[in-house]
Design an enzyme around this catalytic site. Structure first.
Site, PDB file in Angstrom:
ATOM      1  N   ARG A   1       0.863  -1.177   0.000  1.00  0.00           N
ATOM      2  CA  ARG A   1       0.000   0.000   0.000  1.00  0.00           C
ATOM      3  C   ARG A   1       0.902   1.230   0.000  1.00  0.00           C
ATOM      4  NH1 ARG A   1      -3.356  -3.050  -1.324  1.00  0.00           N
ATOM      5  NH2 ARG A   1      -5.465  -3.374  -0.482  1.00  0.00           N
TER       6      ARG A   1
ATOM      7  N   GLU B   1      -4.067   7.508  -5.008  1.00  0.00           N
ATOM      8  CA  GLU B   1      -4.040   6.839  -6.316  1.00  0.00           C
ATOM      9  C   GLU B   1      -5.195   7.359  -7.159  1.00  0.00           C
ATOM     10  OE1 GLU B   1      -4.195   2.635  -5.523  1.00  0.00           O
ATOM     11  OE2 GLU B   1      -2.122   2.552  -4.837  1.00  0.00           O
TER      12      GLU B   1
ATOM     13  N   HIS C   1      -1.502   0.304  -9.648  1.00  0.00           N
ATOM     14  CA  HIS C   1      -2.060  -0.732  -8.779  1.00  0.00           C
ATOM     15  C   HIS C   1      -2.557  -1.927  -9.609  1.00  0.00           C
ATOM     16  CE1 HIS C   1      -3.760  -1.098  -4.451  1.00  0.00           C
ATOM     17  NE2 HIS C   1      -3.510  -2.288  -4.930  1.00  0.00           N
TER      18      HIS C   1
END
Length: 282
Positions: A198, A227, A246
Site C-alpha cells: 500500500r 491513487e 495498482h
C-alpha cells in the site's frame, strides 16, 4: 430492496461501507472483498453490526508476486527508459552509459513473508538471488530452506544488505510509514525499493528526497497515495522511478478467481458454514 440485501461484494473498494450504509441494510450478513487488503474497511464497525467479512488471499497471491518480480526486472534493466530511447526518431545507436543492474546473484530483501512474499521468494530463487526476509513471525525451517531464505529479526539488517527491497505488508497502524527517512538512509545508495503493498507504507516525501539526492538508486511502485498521484507530483518527474496503477492483481484469471473466492465465502456465510477466508477485527 434494502431489507433483501444479505451480502455485499466489494470491487475496488466500492460501495463505500460506512455506518449509514450498514444501518440501511438490516439483514446484511457478509461483506466479501475483492483482494487481500482490508485497510479501506472499519473492521470493528462492520463487526459491531454482526456482519462477517472475508477477503480473497488465495486468488491474488500469484498475480501479485508476478507483478512484484516484473517491477524488479523492469527497474533493474531500465526497460521503460530504454524503450523510449529505442523508439525515438533520433535513435541510431545505444548509449554506452545505459547500464542496468544484474539481478542474478543480487540480494533481495522481502519485508513481509506472508503468502505473497513467499511466492516472490520462490520466483527470486529461480533468478539465483540471495534472499533475506523480515516478518513478524519467522517461517518454518523447511520453508526457509525451500527458497534459500535467511531470516532477519531486525529490519535494519535487511535494509543494509539488500540490493532490492520488496515491501509486501498489509497497511495497519503499525506499518504506516514503515519505510521512512531513517530506513531509506540505511539502504545502499545503489538499492532499489519496490512497493507492492500500500502506498502509505512508504513515506513518499522521504522517498522523493532519497531519490533526488542519491540516498537510494531507484524505486518501482505499484501503489502510491493517493491513487492516482496529482499530475504535478515530484515522483512523476523522476527518471529513476517506475509507477504502475495498482496492477498487482489485475490479470484475467486472477479477476475470475477473486470473484469465485468471494462467492464461496458469501455462500458459506449465508449457509451458516465456516468461511474459507474470514477476516476478524484485530
Amino acid at each position: 430492496l434494502s431489507k433483501k440485501v444479505q451480502a455485499i461484494y466489494l470491487w475496488w473498494h466500492k460501495p463505500v461501507i460506512d455506518r449509514e450504509l450498514l444501518q440501511s441494510l438490516p439483514n446484511l450478513k457478509v461483506i466479501a472483498n475483492s483482494g487481500v487488503g482490508m485497510d479501506h474497511l472499519d473492521l470493528k464497525l462492520v463487526a459491531s453490526f454482526g456482519v462477517k467479512m472475508a477477503n480473497a488471499p488465495h486468488a491474488v497471491s500469484s498475480s501479485t508476486a508476478d507483478a512484484g518480480m516484473a517491477l524488479l526486472l523492469v527497474s533493474a534493466r531500465r526497460l521503460v527508459e530504454v524503450h523510449h530511447i529505442a523508439i525515438s526518431s533520433s535513435m541510431d545507436y545505444c548509449e554506452a552509459d545505459i547500464l542496468g543492474v544484474k539481478v542474478s546473484g543480487a540480494t533481495l530483501g522481502i519485508i513481509g513473508m506472508g503468502r505473497i512474499g513467499y511466492k516472490i521468494a520462490l520466483r527470486a530463487k529461480a533468478f539465483e538471488m540471495k534472499i533475506l526476509y523480515h516478518n513478524r513471525t519467522r517461517r518454518k525451517a523447511q520453508e526457509e530452506h525451500a527458497v534459500g531464505a535467511t531470516y532477519c529479526e531486525k529490519i535494519d539488517s535487511l535494509l543494509q544488505q539488500a540490493d532490492f527491497v520488496m515491501v509486501v505488508v498489509s497497511l495497519t497502524p503499525q506499518t504506516r510509514n514503515l519505510i521512512g527517512k531513517r530506513e531509506l538512509e540505511l539502504m545502499k545508495p545503489t538499492a532499489t525499493l519496490i512497493n507492492i503493498s500500500r502506498g502509505a507504507v512508504v513515506d513518499q516525501e522521504a522517498l522523493v528526497m532519497a531519490l533526488q539526492t542519491g540516498v537510494i538508486g531507484a524505486a518501482a511502485l505499484d501503489v502510491t497515495y493517493p491513487e492516482p498521484l496529482p499530475r504535478d507530483h515530484p515522483l512523476l518527474q523522476l527518471k529513476n522511478v517506475i509507477i504502475t496503477p495498482h496492477l498487482g492483481i489485475k490479470t484475467d484469471k486472477a479477476t475470475y478467481m477473486i470473484t469465485e473466492e468471494a462467492v464461496k465465502n458469501i455462500l458459506a456465510a449465508l449457509s451458516g458454514l465456516p468461511m474459507p477466508s474470514e477476516v476478524l477485527p484485530s
